[in-house]
Design a protein around this motif. Structure first.
Motif, PDB file in Angstrom:
ATOM      1  N   HIS A  46      -8.403   8.034  -4.338  1.00  0.00           N
ATOM      2  CA  HIS A  46      -7.704   6.756  -4.452  1.00  0.00           C
ATOM      3  C   HIS A  46      -6.933   6.448  -3.177  1.00  0.00           C
ATOM      4  CE1 HIS A  46      -7.977   7.573  -8.921  1.00  0.00           C
ATOM      5  NE2 HIS A  46      -8.633   6.444  -8.749  1.00  0.00           N
ATOM      6  N   THR A  47      -6.297   7.473  -2.635  1.00  0.00           N
ATOM      7  CA  THR A  47      -5.531   7.286  -1.405  1.00  0.00           C
ATOM      8  C   THR A  47      -6.452   6.913  -0.253  1.00  0.00           C
ATOM      9  OG1 THR A  47      -3.925   8.917  -2.180  1.00  0.00           O
ATOM     10  CG2 THR A  47      -3.899   8.389   0.161  1.00  0.00           C
ATOM     11  N   ILE A  48      -7.581   7.599  -0.147  1.00  0.00           N
ATOM     12  CA  ILE A  48      -8.543   7.292   0.915  1.00  0.00           C
ATOM     13  C   ILE A  48      -9.065   5.867   0.753  1.00  0.00           C
ATOM     14  CG2 ILE A  48     -10.829   7.860   1.830  1.00  0.00           C
ATOM     15  CD1 ILE A  48     -10.162  10.806   1.127  1.00  0.00           C
ATOM     16  N   MET A  49      -9.386   5.481  -0.496  1.00  0.00           N
ATOM     17  CA  MET A  49      -9.892   4.139  -0.747  1.00  0.00           C
ATOM     18  C   MET A  49      -8.835   3.097  -0.368  1.00  0.00           C
ATOM     19  SD  MET A  49     -11.581   2.454  -4.216  1.00  0.00           S
ATOM     20  CE  MET A  49     -11.018   3.798  -5.153  1.00  0.00           C
ATOM     21  N   LEU A  50      -7.593   3.344  -0.744  1.00  0.00           N
ATOM     22  CA  LEU A  50      -6.513   2.420  -0.423  1.00  0.00           C
ATOM     23  C   LEU A  50      -6.325   2.291   1.087  1.00  0.00           C
ATOM     24  CD1 LEU A  50      -4.203   0.680  -1.566  1.00  0.00           C
ATOM     25  CD2 LEU A  50      -2.793   2.729  -1.506  1.00  0.00           C
ATOM     26  N   LEU A  51      -6.384   3.408   1.788  1.00  0.00           N
ATOM     27  CA  LEU A  51      -6.242   3.366   3.245  1.00  0.00           C
ATOM     28  C   LEU A  51      -7.415   2.642   3.904  1.00  0.00           C
ATOM     29  CD1 LEU A  51      -4.876   6.955   3.921  1.00  0.00           C
ATOM     30  CD2 LEU A  51      -3.624   4.791   4.092  1.00  0.00           C
ATOM     31  N   ASN A  66       0.822  -1.213   0.000  1.00  0.00           N
ATOM     32  CA  ASN A  66       0.000   0.000   0.000  1.00  0.00           C
ATOM     33  C   ASN A  66       0.851   1.256   0.000  1.00  0.00           C
ATOM     34  OD1 ASN A  66      -2.486  -1.287  -0.085  1.00  0.00           O
ATOM     35  ND2 ASN A  66      -2.448  -1.632   2.103  1.00  0.00           N
ATOM     36  N   SER A  67       1.943   1.234   0.725  1.00  0.00           N
ATOM     37  CA  SER A  67       2.854   2.380   0.729  1.00  0.00           C
ATOM     38  C   SER A  67       3.448   2.597  -0.657  1.00  0.00           C
ATOM     39  CB  SER A  67       3.965   2.137   1.751  1.00  0.00           C
ATOM     40  OG  SER A  67       4.911   3.169   1.699  1.00  0.00           O
ATOM     41  N   THR A  68       3.857   1.524  -1.300  1.00  0.00           N
ATOM     42  CA  THR A  68       4.405   1.619  -2.652  1.00  0.00           C
ATOM     43  C   THR A  68       3.355   2.138  -3.626  1.00  0.00           C
ATOM     44  OG1 THR A  68       5.891  -0.218  -2.180  1.00  0.00           O
ATOM     45  CG2 THR A  68       5.515   0.293  -4.493  1.00  0.00           C
ATOM     46  N   THR A  69       2.136   1.636  -3.515  1.00  0.00           N
ATOM     47  CA  THR A  69       1.061   2.084  -4.402  1.00  0.00           C
ATOM     48  C   THR A  69       0.765   3.561  -4.202  1.00  0.00           C
ATOM     49  OG1 THR A  69       0.095  -0.124  -4.352  1.00  0.00           O
ATOM     50  CG2 THR A  69      -1.316   1.658  -5.121  1.00  0.00           C
ATOM     51  N   THR A  70       0.697   3.999  -2.963  1.00  0.00           N
ATOM     52  CA  THR A  70       0.445   5.413  -2.679  1.00  0.00           C
ATOM     53  C   THR A  70       1.564   6.285  -3.237  1.00  0.00           C
ATOM     54  OG1 THR A  70      -0.745   4.821  -0.673  1.00  0.00           O
ATOM     55  CG2 THR A  70       0.005   7.088  -0.846  1.00  0.00           C
ATOM     56  N   VAL A 114      -9.307   0.240   2.548  1.00  0.00           N
ATOM     57  CA  VAL A 114      -9.167  -1.193   2.262  1.00  0.00           C
ATOM     58  C   VAL A 114      -8.086  -1.800   3.154  1.00  0.00           C
ATOM     59  CG1 VAL A 114      -8.424  -2.829   0.486  1.00  0.00           C
ATOM     60  CG2 VAL A 114     -10.088  -1.068  -0.080  1.00  0.00           C
ATOM     61  N   SER A 115      -6.982  -1.073   3.328  1.00  0.00           N
ATOM     62  CA  SER A 115      -5.895  -1.570   4.177  1.00  0.00           C
ATOM     63  C   SER A 115      -6.342  -1.686   5.631  1.00  0.00           C
ATOM     64  CB  SER A 115      -4.691  -0.638   4.099  1.00  0.00           C
ATOM     65  OG  SER A 115      -4.226  -0.572   2.787  1.00  0.00           O
TER      66      SER A 115
END
Length: 126
Positions: free
Chosen positions: A50-55, A21-25, A57-58
């Protein structure tokens, strides 16, 4: 021993998820900066959703794995070592995680919603 194996596995899964997730962000932010540098006439795209969605999901992934770990710990602590019982019960947080991910994508992902509607309309006409 089962608890130690689960603890190590959980730590590895959570660490891998955090690194990915860090790499994707970082890649999203790099791409955004690079796109802006290459084309100054194109407005900068806001990737905060996208960042909010990724966070989200994580966070759901981590919570479901913590719940899964608690379930495993309780089964082992109370002397229930039947792997079938543990497997069935520990699948519940994973299923909830998947369902919540779908809700997160539908709520925060405008492109996902648009593509989903197109797909559903195609299915309806067939």
């Amino acid at each position: 021993m089962l608890t130690n194996i689960f603890t190590i596995t959980s730590i590895l899964c959570i660490s891998a998820s955090l690194m990915a997730n860090s790499t994707t962000t970082n890649n999203i932010h790099y791409s955004q900066r690079r796109r802006h540098e290459l084309s100054s006439s194109t407005p900068e795209i806001n990737n905060s959703s996208h960042t909010i969605m990724l966070l989200c999901v994580s966070a759901v992934f981590i919570v479901s794995n913590v719940v899964n770990g608690c379930i495993m710990w309780m089964f082992v602590s109370f002397g229930r070592h039947d792997p079938r019982d543990i497997e069935v019960i520990s699948c519940i947080p994973v299923c909830i995680n998947s369902a919540i991910n779908f809700i997160i994508y539908c709520t925060l992902g405008t492109k996902f919603r648009r593509e989903l509607l197109i797909l559903l309309k195609k299915c309806k006409h067939n």
